[in-house]
Design a protein around this motif. Structure first.
Motif, mmCIF file in Angstrom:
data_model
loop_
_atom_site.group_PDB
_atom_site.id
_atom_site.type_symbol
_atom_site.label_atom_id
_atom_site.label_comp_id
_atom_site.label_asym_id
_atom_site.label_seq_id
_atom_site.Cartn_x
_atom_site.Cartn_y
_atom_site.Cartn_z
ATOM 1 N N LEU A 138 -0.766 -46.233 -60.264
ATOM 2 C CA LEU A 138 -0.335 -47.072 -59.150
ATOM 3 C C LEU A 138 -0.310 -46.284 -57.844
ATOM 4 C CD1 LEU A 138 2.589 -49.281 -60.541
ATOM 5 C CD2 LEU A 138 0.441 -50.079 -59.594
ATOM 6 N N ARG A 139 0.172 -45.049 -57.916
ATOM 7 C CA ARG A 139 0.256 -44.214 -56.710
ATOM 8 C C ARG A 139 -1.149 -43.890 -56.186
ATOM 9 N NH1 ARG A 139 4.850 -41.532 -55.594
ATOM 10 N NH2 ARG A 139 3.925 -39.442 -55.402
ATOM 11 N N SER A 140 -2.089 -43.722 -57.124
ATOM 12 C CA SER A 140 -3.473 -43.487 -56.719
ATOM 13 C C SER A 140 -4.042 -44.717 -56.013
ATOM 14 C CB SER A 140 -4.312 -43.142 -57.950
ATOM 15 O OG SER A 140 -5.666 -42.981 -57.604
ATOM 16 N N ASP A 141 -3.738 -45.911 -56.582
ATOM 17 C CA ASP A 141 -4.177 -47.151 -55.948
ATOM 18 C C ASP A 141 -3.518 -47.345 -54.586
ATOM 19 O OD1 ASP A 141 -5.791 -47.714 -58.075
ATOM 20 O OD2 ASP A 141 -4.453 -49.177 -59.004
ATOM 21 N N GLU A 142 -2.263 -46.909 -54.485
ATOM 22 C CA GLU A 142 -1.544 -47.026 -53.222
ATOM 23 C C GLU A 142 -2.235 -46.202 -52.128
ATOM 24 O OE1 GLU A 142 3.163 -47.175 -51.937
ATOM 25 O OE2 GLU A 142 2.530 -45.768 -53.500
ATOM 26 N N LYS A 143 -2.665 -45.007 -52.492
ATOM 27 C CA LYS A 143 -3.394 -44.161 -51.539
ATOM 28 C C LYS A 143 -4.712 -44.823 -51.138
ATOM 29 C CE LYS A 143 -1.511 -39.744 -53.183
ATOM 30 N NZ LYS A 143 -1.825 -38.485 -53.898
ATOM 31 N N ARG A 144 -5.356 -45.462 -52.118
ATOM 32 C CA ARG A 144 -6.614 -46.134 -51.832
ATOM 33 C C ARG A 144 -6.394 -47.304 -50.874
ATOM 34 N NH1 ARG A 144 -10.388 -49.413 -56.033
ATOM 35 N NH2 ARG A 144 -12.146 -49.789 -54.633
ATOM 36 N N LEU A 145 -5.276 -48.030 -51.059
ATOM 37 C CA LEU A 145 -4.950 -49.126 -50.152
ATOM 38 C C LEU A 145 -4.731 -48.624 -48.727
ATOM 39 C CD1 LEU A 145 -2.539 -51.263 -52.382
ATOM 40 C CD2 LEU A 145 -4.728 -52.035 -51.460
ATOM 41 N N ARG A 146 -4.005 -47.481 -48.598
ATOM 42 C CA ARG A 146 -3.772 -46.916 -47.260
ATOM 43 C C ARG A 146 -5.088 -46.509 -46.603
ATOM 44 N NH1 ARG A 146 0.510 -48.264 -49.234
ATOM 45 N NH2 ARG A 146 -0.462 -50.184 -48.465
ATOM 46 N N LYS A 147 -6.003 -45.979 -47.442
ATOM 47 C CA LYS A 147 -7.304 -45.569 -46.912
ATOM 48 C C LYS A 147 -8.107 -46.784 -46.461
ATOM 49 C CE LYS A 147 -11.369 -42.768 -47.999
ATOM 50 N NZ LYS A 147 -12.081 -41.987 -49.048
ATOM 51 N N LEU A 148 -8.061 -47.871 -47.264
ATOM 52 C CA LEU A 148 -8.753 -49.098 -46.890
ATOM 53 C C LEU A 148 -8.194 -49.677 -45.593
ATOM 54 C CD1 LEU A 148 -9.115 -50.868 -50.372
ATOM 55 C CD2 LEU A 148 -11.000 -50.156 -48.894
ATOM 56 N N GLU A 149 -6.870 -49.583 -45.420
ATOM 57 C CA GLU A 149 -6.250 -50.073 -44.182
ATOM 58 C C GLU A 149 -6.786 -49.309 -42.970
ATOM 59 O OE1 GLU A 149 -2.132 -49.562 -45.031
ATOM 60 O OE2 GLU A 149 -2.001 -51.343 -46.310
ATOM 61 N N GLU A 150 -6.915 -48.008 -43.167
ATOM 62 C CA GLU A 150 -7.421 -47.168 -42.087
ATOM 63 C C GLU A 150 -8.886 -47.538 -41.773
ATOM 64 O OE1 GLU A 150 -8.228 -42.413 -41.257
ATOM 65 O OE2 GLU A 150 -6.781 -43.016 -42.782
#
Length: 632
Positions: free
Chosen positions: A94-106
């Motif tokens: 989940l934490r890995s996916d969370e980082k991916r979401l932040r990257k997608l937002e950027e």
């Protein structure tokens, strides 16, 4: 659906059979209590099921891809992480996916046109999956679990290798609950937990979505959680539908029926044997006698039922009656070195009372007993014994026992005028026989020391007993014998215990102590919980609010929430009953399919089976949705 199955399991050590012919089946959402006498192999059976040990014969099969967690007694895991880091590691994906979401937002903030549309679609899909898997609540879940298991925020930065054995085991259980496997196998999960944490764990496991197999000496805990009880014996594993108390009733009925059938058959055998013996040599009746002999030879003889009566025979009796007033505690403050733990404590103990003292760990329950017993003085206040009161004290540390004494000498030294045979008989009643009496106290296990101190106490014939955690170290059989002995005791009891089942059976009153003193409840432990719940609801509804209108609004909202919660719980119970009914229907259909060879009938039954399975899936989906609403 079956998720785990053991077939004809046997475990032997150096040729000695621990148990054999053990078969069991675990279905989704089963709540199984595994019980049996100490030493029968409950922990060993759990190890066979999870593959930590191999059976001497028999097989264990798991559903493909089954996720499970196993908590052994005194489980300990090694890690260089901090407490908080270890708990977060459960959600690494989940934490890995969370980082991916932040990257997608950027990336979205810097994109336009088709690139932005593509990124948004990817983001929405990942975000929804992230939400469904608890991505927005996992940190809250970690905090909630850690606090429930009494790891406050000050402890979170601690390294795991710095924890005590008990703390490590608690953390291991906390981590398993966060992982939420399909099957939890727990061996004595309430060890190292106080009553408050055990109550929280009961509620959590009662609503757990996976299956449970639990070994525990905490009968109240088993009563709250188990819906199936498996009774392990050396040559069988008997299945009973119901919690521990229901199991005890059903087992007693089963033993009574078996005893009745055995006695009936024995009478029939005796009658047939007598007929054969009297008539075999007479020409006129020899044929009939031979027929009776063949009847005897073909008879499937029943084994004599093993009564499983408790081996211990504890008993306590008062040498003389006390006065009606046994103990008066007035405005007492208890503590050490001037530091007050609880104040003011009031208690009026009358003849034949049985009072349990409860309260949070560290509040001074043992301190109060020591103050009554006289080995510790209260900081202030008055403690007085009544007329003709003869007090006996059971110390949970067993400090009254002398380590260098043998078991026999430990009692005989205090009762020199008693014949040795009487001392040995008393020790035998408390399960010390043969060479056991020659063991030194230092060689005894915790349970043996507990039984020895209870045997000593039973010889002293007091009319007022102070007992500090008397069930610690005792197995379930010994606890039940002790309960019966104390219920039959013709004197007065004041005791401290964490065993809620024991409290419920023995106590007639509950004294709760807190920092603000004491409160007496005139009933058993269930009554105490009921009254506490009512008091908490009353306090909640009467809390002072900033203004009258907001208070009325909050009260109305609270009542609406309570009404909605009751409605959801009722619907949840109805769904659970329907799900249980589908389980019964599926079992019946499977039995009928196994009993027929007709293709048309099999086809019809298979179609009916699939319809019920589809209905069960719908019910389970509804149950899950309602459970989420109730959690919210």
């Amino acid at each position: 659906m079956i998720i785990l199955q053991g077939t004809k399991l046997e475990r032997s050590f150096a040729g000695d059979v621990l148990f054999e012919n053990i078969s069991l089946q675990v279905d989704e959402r089963d709540r199984i209590a595994l019980v049996g006498r100490n030493g029968v192999g409950k922990s060993t059976l759990l190890k066979l099921l999870v593959g930590e040990e191999s059976p001497t014969s028999g097989t264990v099969q798991m559903k493909k891809g089954l996720s499970y967690s196993y908590l052994a007694q005194n489980s300990r895991f090694e890690s260089n992480k901090t407490i908080y880091e270890e708990m977060l590691s459960v959600f690494s994906e989940l934490r890995s996916d969370e980082k991916r979401l932040r990257k997608l937002e950027e990336e979205m903030s810097q994109s336009t046109g088709e690139d932005l549309t593509r990124l948004m679609a990817t983001y929405d899909a990942l975000s929804e999956d992230f939400r469904q898997r608890g991505g927005f609540t996992y940190e809250r879940d970690v905090r909630s679990i850690l606090q429930a298991f009494q790891f406050d925020e000050m402890m979170w930065p601690m390294k795991i290798h710095e924890l005590s054995g008990g703390q490590n085991t608690r953390l291991a259980l906390a981590k398993m609950l966060l992982e939420q496997p399909e099957l939890l196998i727990l061996d004595e999960p309430t060890n190292h937990l106080d009553i408050e944490t055990i109550s929280w764990l009961e509620n959590y496991l009662s609503n757990y979505r996976g299956a449970l197999i639990i070994v525990s000496h905490d009968r109240y805990f088993l009563d709250k959680i188990a819906t199936v009880t498996l009774d392990l014996n050396p040559h069988s594993l008997d299945r009973y539908v119901g919690n521990y108390s229901r199991f005890m009733d059903l087992k007693a009925e089963k033993l009574a029926t078996e005893e009745k059938n055995y006695e009936k058959q024995q009478k029939e055998i005796a009658k047939l044997e007598d007929f054969v013996q009297r008539n075999i040599v007479r020409a006129s009746t020899t044929k009939r006698a031979q027929a009776r002999r063949k009847q005897l030879e073909k008879m499937d003889r029943l084994e004599k039922p093993k009564n499983h009566e408790k081996s211990a025979h504890m008993a306590f009796s008062a040498e003389r009656p006390s006065g009606n007033v046994v103990l008066t505690v007035k405005d007492v403050a208890i503590g050490y070195d001037g530091q007050v733990l609880s104040e003011p404590i009031q208690l009026d103990v009358r003849k034949m009372d049985a009072i349990a003292i409860v309260g949070p760990n560290g509040i001074g329950k043992t301190t109060l007993l020591k103050s009554i017993e006289g080995s510790l003085s209260p900081i202030r206040g008055d403690i007085r014994l009544g007329a003709n009161v003869d007090m006996g004290y059971y110390d949970q540390q067993h400090s009254q026992l002398t380590p260098s004494n043998t078991v026999l000498d430990e009692i005989w030294n205090d009762f020199r005028t008693s014949p040795e045979v009487d001392i040995r008989n008393r020790l035998g009643a408390f399960l010390f026989s043969g060479d056991d009496v020659k063991k030194t106290v230092s060689m005894l296990s915790g349970g043996e020391r507990a039984r020895l101190l209870l045997a000593k106490l039973s010889m002293e014939n007091h009319n007022f007993l102070l007992l500090d955690e008397p069930t610690n170290h005792l197995d379930i059989d010994s606890k039940e014998v002790l309960e019966e002995a104390l219920i039959a005791f013709d004197g007065t009891l004041v005791f401290v215990s964490h065993d809620r089942y024991f409290i419920n059976r023995v106590a007639t009153q509950i004294l709760e102590i807190s920092e603000n003193g004491s409160h007496l409840y005139l009933g058993d432990y269930d009554y105490y919980l009921s009254k506490k719940s009512q008091q908490e609801e009353l306090v909640s509804s009467q809390e002072d609010l900033p203004d009258e209108q907001s208070g009325q609004d909050q009260y109305r909202q609270q009542k609406a929430n309570q009404k909605e919660e009751r409605k959801l719980r009722r619907l949840l119970e109805e769904l659970e009953e329907k799900i249980d009914n589908t389980e019964v229907q599926l079992e019946e259909l499977q039995d009928r399919m196994g009993a027929t060879n007709e293709l048309a009938e099999l086809s019809r039954l298979q179609e009916e089976l699939e319809q019920i399975e589809e209905r069960q899936e719908r019910l389970l989906a509804e149950w899950e949705e309602l459970s989420l609403k109730l959690e919210a």
